[in-house]
Write a protein that holds these residues in place. Structure first.
Motif, short mmCIF file in Angstrom:
data_model
loop_
_atom_site.label_atom_id
_atom_site.label_comp_id
_atom_site.label_asym_id
_atom_site.label_seq_id
_atom_site.Cartn_x
_atom_site.Cartn_y
_atom_site.Cartn_z
N ALA A 193 0.81 -1.23 0.00
CA ALA A 193 0.00 0.00 0.00
C ALA A 193 0.84 1.28 0.00
N ILE A 194 1.99 1.25 0.64
CA ILE A 194 2.77 2.47 0.84
C ILE A 194 3.74 2.66 -0.33
N PRO A 195 3.73 3.80 -1.00
CA PRO A 195 4.65 4.03 -2.12
C PRO A 195 6.11 3.99 -1.65
N PHE A 196 6.99 3.55 -2.53
CA PHE A 196 8.41 3.44 -2.18
C PHE A 196 9.06 4.80 -1.95
N ASP A 197 8.52 5.85 -2.55
CA ASP A 197 9.15 7.17 -2.41
C ASP A 197 8.59 7.96 -1.22
N THR A 198 7.92 7.29 -0.30
CA THR A 198 7.34 7.98 0.86
C THR A 198 8.43 8.45 1.82
N ASP A 199 8.43 9.73 2.11
CA ASP A 199 9.34 10.28 3.12
C ASP A 199 8.72 10.25 4.51
N VAL A 200 7.45 10.61 4.58
CA VAL A 200 6.73 10.66 5.86
C VAL A 200 5.48 9.81 5.74
N LEU A 201 5.35 8.85 6.63
CA LEU A 201 4.17 8.00 6.69
C LEU A 201 3.31 8.42 7.87
N VAL A 202 2.01 8.60 7.63
CA VAL A 202 1.08 9.01 8.68
C VAL A 202 -0.03 7.96 8.78
N THR A 203 -0.14 7.31 9.92
CA THR A 203 -1.21 6.35 10.16
C THR A 203 -1.81 6.63 11.53
N HIS A 204 -2.99 6.07 11.77
CA HIS A 204 -3.53 6.17 13.13
C HIS A 204 -2.99 5.04 13.99
N THR A 205 -2.95 3.85 13.44
CA THR A 205 -2.44 2.71 14.21
C THR A 205 -0.92 2.69 14.24
N PRO A 206 -0.33 2.23 15.34
CA PRO A 206 1.12 1.99 15.34
C PRO A 206 1.44 0.67 14.64
N PRO A 207 2.69 0.49 14.26
CA PRO A 207 3.12 -0.85 13.85
C PRO A 207 3.28 -1.72 15.09
#
Length: 328
Positions: free
Chosen positions: A192-206
């Motif tokens: 789901a997450i693009p490879f060029d993502t610098d900042v990832l924002v989610t509500h859930t933690p990993p």
């Protein structure tokens, strides 16, 4: 509630931190490594943090918020990018969400990014209240970039750009009034997450990182592959804080150990594969410290994981701590 929980020796809820007695009864070995692992990360990052602004470039200050639950935070630090990771409200109605958005929009940050949380029901048509649905009530996002499994590229002073991906999905934790829930075996994170993502924002933690073991293993597997420089989340209030992820053998051994079944104090003392994981955590951790301190290793590649929850645990009140800020 048992007597030990009433006197504070054991936790009352899974949303609270484990006590020393909890760790003793559940898994002393995991408890020891749980408390040693942050020390290892701290020693590795003393000389050079893996997350820092590029040389000769203007730093971008990111201000992180989450889980404000109808409250407005006083004295939000200045910055270039304001991110809210969801749970703006308690009841999730359009009216409550609008009040929070009006407050966020009034802040002076150049860019503002938002993902919703499970309490922000209006954003999910399946969870939206009947009152909001029948009344066709809308929310004006104003200047905020709302991300729902989507990306935005933002430009900052000095011409620097950040690719930001945001998604609200989280493991099931409540009834139908909670937004964007999924069962663990049907998580949406793979690819789901693009490879060029610098900042990832989610509500859930990993899973296993600032989450009291309530985060998502599918999200953890995905960020191992994509490794964004900064991952901001919330949801688990007592998990508030930051943690460095080095994506190496030390972290892999730590996660392997902490995912193992808890054996209790007696069986934990008998030889089992968790001992090997614990040894690997210490071995690779010490090697990483020596590399940084004595072998002139310099800064390692890594990411910063930040639980930005503004609630003081399960108290229902805001923490007195200032919002987390990160310069990248």
């Amino acid at each position: 509630m048992g007597l030990l929980a009433k006197v504070g020796l054991r936790r009352r809820l899974k949303w609270e931190k484990r006590t020393l007695l909890d760790w003793f009864f559940e898994s002393p070995l995991q408890g020891i490594i749980y408390f040693l692992y942050p020390v290892i990360l701290w020693l590795r990052g003393l000389r050079a943090s893996p997350v820092q602004p590029p040389r000769n470039r203007v730093p971008i200050r990111v201000v992180c918020l989450s889980d404000t639950h109808d409250s407005t935070v006083r004295d939000v630090p200045d910055g270039d990018l304001l991110i809210h990771c969801g749970d703006l409200t308690n009841d999730g109605t359009a009216a409550s969400i609008q009040k929070q958005i009006d407050w966020l929009a009034s802040l002076p940050h150049q860019h503002k990014v938002l993902v919703c949380g499970n309490h922000d029901s209006w954003f999910d048509l399946k969870a939206r209240t009947e009152e909001d649905t029948l009344g066709h009530r809308e929310v004006d996002l104003k200047t905020l970039h709302y991300l729902e499994r989507s990306s935005v590229t933002l430009t900052f002073k000095g011409g620097r750009k950040l690719n930001i991906y945001g998604a609200p999905d989280l493991p099931q934790c409540g009834g139908q009034e909670f937004a964007f829930q999924y069962t663990i075996d049907q998580h949406p994170w793979a690819g789901a997450i693009p490879f060029d993502t610098d900042v990832l924002v989610t509500h859930t933690p990993p899973m296993l990182h600032r989450d009291l073991s309530l985060g998502c293993p599918g999200l953890l597997a995905e960020i191992w592959k994509k490794r964004p420089k900064l991952h901001i989340f919330g949801h688990v209030h007592w998990g508030r804080g930051t943690e460095t992820a080095y994506w190496d053998d030390c972290q892999r051994a730590y996660e392997s150990l902490m995912l193992r079944k808890k054996r209790g104090p007696i069986f934990d003392m008998l030889p089992h594969r968790g001992w090997l994981d614990a040894f690997k955590v210490l071995y690779h951790g010490i090697k990483g410290i020596l590399w940084q301190w004595f072998w002139l290793g310099g800064a390692s590649n890594g990411s910063l994981l930040a639980n930005a929850a503004m609630q003081h645990g399960t108290s229902g009140k805001l923490t007195e701590k200032k919002p987390i800020t990160v310069d990248i």
